[in-house]
Motif scaffolding. Structure first.
Motif, PDB file in Angstrom:
ATOM      1  N   VAL A  52     -20.092  -3.613   7.398  1.00 41.37           N
ATOM      2  CA  VAL A  52     -18.948  -4.124   6.635  1.00 41.37           C
ATOM      3  C   VAL A  52     -18.008  -2.986   6.252  1.00 41.37           C
ATOM      4  N   THR A  53     -16.714  -3.192   6.497  1.00 37.78           N
ATOM      5  CA  THR A  53     -15.699  -2.286   5.957  1.00 37.78           C
ATOM      6  C   THR A  53     -14.751  -3.095   5.084  1.00 37.78           C
ATOM      7  N   ASN A  54     -14.125  -2.420   4.125  1.00 37.25           N
ATOM      8  CA  ASN A  54     -13.122  -3.111   3.315  1.00 37.25           C
ATOM      9  C   ASN A  54     -12.220  -2.105   2.614  1.00 37.25           C
ATOM     10  N   SER A  55     -11.149  -2.606   2.040  1.00 33.64           N
ATOM     11  CA  SER A  55     -10.156  -1.747   1.390  1.00 33.64           C
ATOM     12  C   SER A  55     -10.268  -1.768  -0.131  1.00 33.64           C
ATOM     13  N   ALA A  94      -3.583  -7.688  10.262  1.00 28.87           N
ATOM     14  CA  ALA A  94      -4.015  -8.469   9.101  1.00 28.87           C
ATOM     15  C   ALA A  94      -4.584  -7.565   8.012  1.00 28.87           C
ATOM     16  N   LEU A  95      -5.334  -6.543   8.398  1.00 30.28           N
ATOM     17  CA  LEU A  95      -5.852  -5.576   7.424  1.00 30.28           C
ATOM     18  C   LEU A  95      -4.709  -4.761   6.825  1.00 30.28           C
ATOM     19  N   GLN A  96      -3.795  -4.370   7.665  1.00 33.05           N
ATOM     20  CA  GLN A  96      -2.658  -3.553   7.220  1.00 33.05           C
ATOM     21  C   GLN A  96      -1.800  -4.298   6.209  1.00 33.05           C
ATOM     22  N   GLN A  97      -1.634  -5.589   6.408  1.00 35.27           N
ATOM     23  CA  GLN A  97      -0.770  -6.400   5.542  1.00 35.27           C
ATOM     24  C   GLN A  97      -1.523  -7.042   4.385  1.00 35.27           C
ATOM     25  N   GLY A  98      -2.821  -6.823   4.308  1.00 32.96           N
ATOM     26  CA  GLY A  98      -3.603  -7.384   3.215  1.00 32.96           C
ATOM     27  C   GLY A  98      -3.919  -8.859   3.354  1.00 32.96           C
ATOM     28  N   VAL A  99      -3.759  -9.402   4.554  1.00 42.07           N
ATOM     29  CA  VAL A  99      -4.123 -10.800   4.780  1.00 42.07           C
ATOM     30  C   VAL A  99      -5.625 -10.978   4.566  1.00 42.07           C
ATOM     31  N   VAL A 100      -6.391  -9.981   4.990  1.00 43.60           N
ATOM     32  CA  VAL A 100      -7.829  -9.930   4.699  1.00 43.60           C
ATOM     33  C   VAL A 100      -8.143  -8.577   4.084  1.00 43.60           C
ATOM     34  N   ASP A 101      -9.227  -8.537   3.308  1.00 48.67           N
ATOM     35  CA  ASP A 101      -9.628  -7.285   2.645  1.00 48.67           C
ATOM     36  C   ASP A 101     -10.458  -6.393   3.553  1.00 48.67           C
ATOM     37  N   PHE A 131     -10.096   2.054  12.283  1.00 50.39           N
ATOM     38  CA  PHE A 131      -9.940   1.251  11.079  1.00 50.39           C
ATOM     39  C   PHE A 131      -9.812   2.100   9.818  1.00 50.39           C
ATOM     40  N   TRP A 132     -10.107   3.403   9.918  1.00 53.91           N
ATOM     41  CA  TRP A 132      -9.913   4.268   8.756  1.00 53.91           C
ATOM     42  C   TRP A 132      -8.452   4.316   8.319  1.00 53.91           C
ATOM     43  N   GLU A 133      -7.552   3.915   9.192  1.00 50.25           N
ATOM     44  CA  GLU A 133      -6.141   3.906   8.824  1.00 50.25           C
ATOM     45  C   GLU A 133      -5.804   2.776   7.856  1.00 50.25           C
ATOM     46  N   VAL A 134      -6.671   1.737   7.789  1.00 50.54           N
ATOM     47  CA  VAL A 134      -6.385   0.579   6.932  1.00 50.54           C
ATOM     48  C   VAL A 134      -7.580   0.178   6.063  1.00 50.54           C
TER      49      VAL A 134
END
Length: 357
Positions: free
Chosen positions: A182-185, A230-237, A251-254
């Motif tokens: 799992v990754t998340n922001s 979607a990750l970049q725009q915050g559509v999903v966490d 994915f480390w960019e987002v």
């Protein structure tokens, strides 16, 4: 044709025999007959040459959703190189990476209708076409890589390839993504409580979605090519994928956090279109199976490499990596997801997988 017209014209005129001596035997023929034979021979030779060129120029396209530098890209290169080698150049090809041909479900459908040739895909969307494959996506089913590979290379894996072949697809070989994490922001995930309310992109896979719902997350299925934006725009966490995919996709960019939950082992599979293979000889079909075996071996080798080096790469690029996780609470909460499969197909296959040593 001109030679035929000449033949018809000259047939109405008296012609003198033209003696040719070969050893002691004398044969008679007419000049126009010699011309005709030469012309026919040349015509047949041209057809044979054209057929030979056409045979040597059979080019296929191999599609996948990751970058050319990813484990899928490495597997695609190995497939195409081996295919060219064993076919003596009769088959060549190129890869169409990064979702150029669509998401994984789109490409699987393309194989079924014959618009695509070969695809490397995860098994996530494959369950929508071959439901028995859902068994491989059950959470915390596989103990480690040795267990997973033994299952796929053994009787269970071969039986499931047979099921794939019954659904307007050809399963050439099992390949690999690795164990999913799992990754998340938003925050580090150390316990199931940390998943509570996180919008996590999942594949279009009922087992995965049910497992994350039980663990407290809000699963949001979408095609992989849409995920980075979607990750970049915050559509999903966040999202869940093996280290191989996390690194290949940068994915480390987002995303700031990755937790090595290892909640699902993610095989990949190399599929071909029956439209392509049904038109081949047994020998030619065998070349495709050899190429798939070479692809799977190259992909697994890259997975092994990234399992060792990938975590360091993630940290070098600023991600917080949580490696020390008690998986038991996650597994307990995810257990009801097994019913998505077992209520319809029973427990026999699951028990056989668990029993493999």
């Amino acid at each position: 044709m001109k030679w035929a017209e000449n033949a018809r014209t000259e047939a109405h005129q008296p012609l003198e025999p033209n003696p040719h001596v070969c050893g002691e035997k004398t044969t008679n023929s007419y000049p126009w007959e010699d011309n005709m034979k030469h012309t026919i021979a040349a015509f047949i030779g041209t057809l044979a040459l054209s057929a030979s060129i056409a045979q040597a120029e059979q080019s296929i396209v191999l599609g996948h959703t990751l970058s050319p530098a990813s484990h899928y890209g490495i597997g695609a290169d190995a497939f195409l190189a081996k295919l060219a080698e064993v076919s003596g150049g009769e088959f060549t090809g190129t890869q169409a990476p990064a979702g150029q041909l669509g998401g994984e479900r789109d490409m699987i459908e393309g194989l079924q209708i014959g618009s695509l040739d070969v695809v490397i895909t995860s098994t996530g969307p494959l369950g929508n076409f071959v439901p028995e494959v859902y068994a491989l996506d059950l959470p915390f089913l596989f103990r480690d890589y040795d267990h997973a590979r033994a299952v796929l290379d053994g009787d269970v894996g071969q039986e499931l390839l047979g099921k794939i072949n019954d659904n307007q697809l050809v399963g050439l070989a099992w390949s690999e993504n690795g164990f999913r994490h799992v990754t998340n922001s938003q925050r580090p995930v150390l316990t199931p409580a940390d998943l509570d309310g996180l919008k996590l992109r999942t594949m279009e896979n009922r087992v995965h979605m049910e497992a994350f719902s039980q663990m407290g997350a809000a699963p949001t299925p979408m095609a992989f090519p849409e995920l980075f934006t979607a990750l970049q725009q915050g559509v999903v966490d966040g999202q869940e994928n093996p280290v191989t995919v996390i690194t290949a996709s940068k994915f480390w960019e987002v995303q700031g956090h990755v937790s090595l939950t290892g909640h699902v082992y993610s095989p990949a599979v190399i599929l071909a279109s029956p439209t392509l293979l049904d038109g081949l000889t047994d020998e030619q079909r065998g070349w495709f199976y050899e190429a798939a075996a070479a692809s799977a071996a190259a992909t697994r080798a890259e997975v092994n490499r990234l399992e060792d080096a990938g975590v360091a790469l993630l940290r070098e690029n600023g991600m917080e990596v949580i490696t020390d996780i008690d998986k038991a609470p996650f597994a307990a909460l995810a257990q009801p997801a097994y019913a998505v499969y077992t209520d319809e197909y029973g427990t026999e296959l699951v028990e056989r997988i668990q029993a493999v040593q």
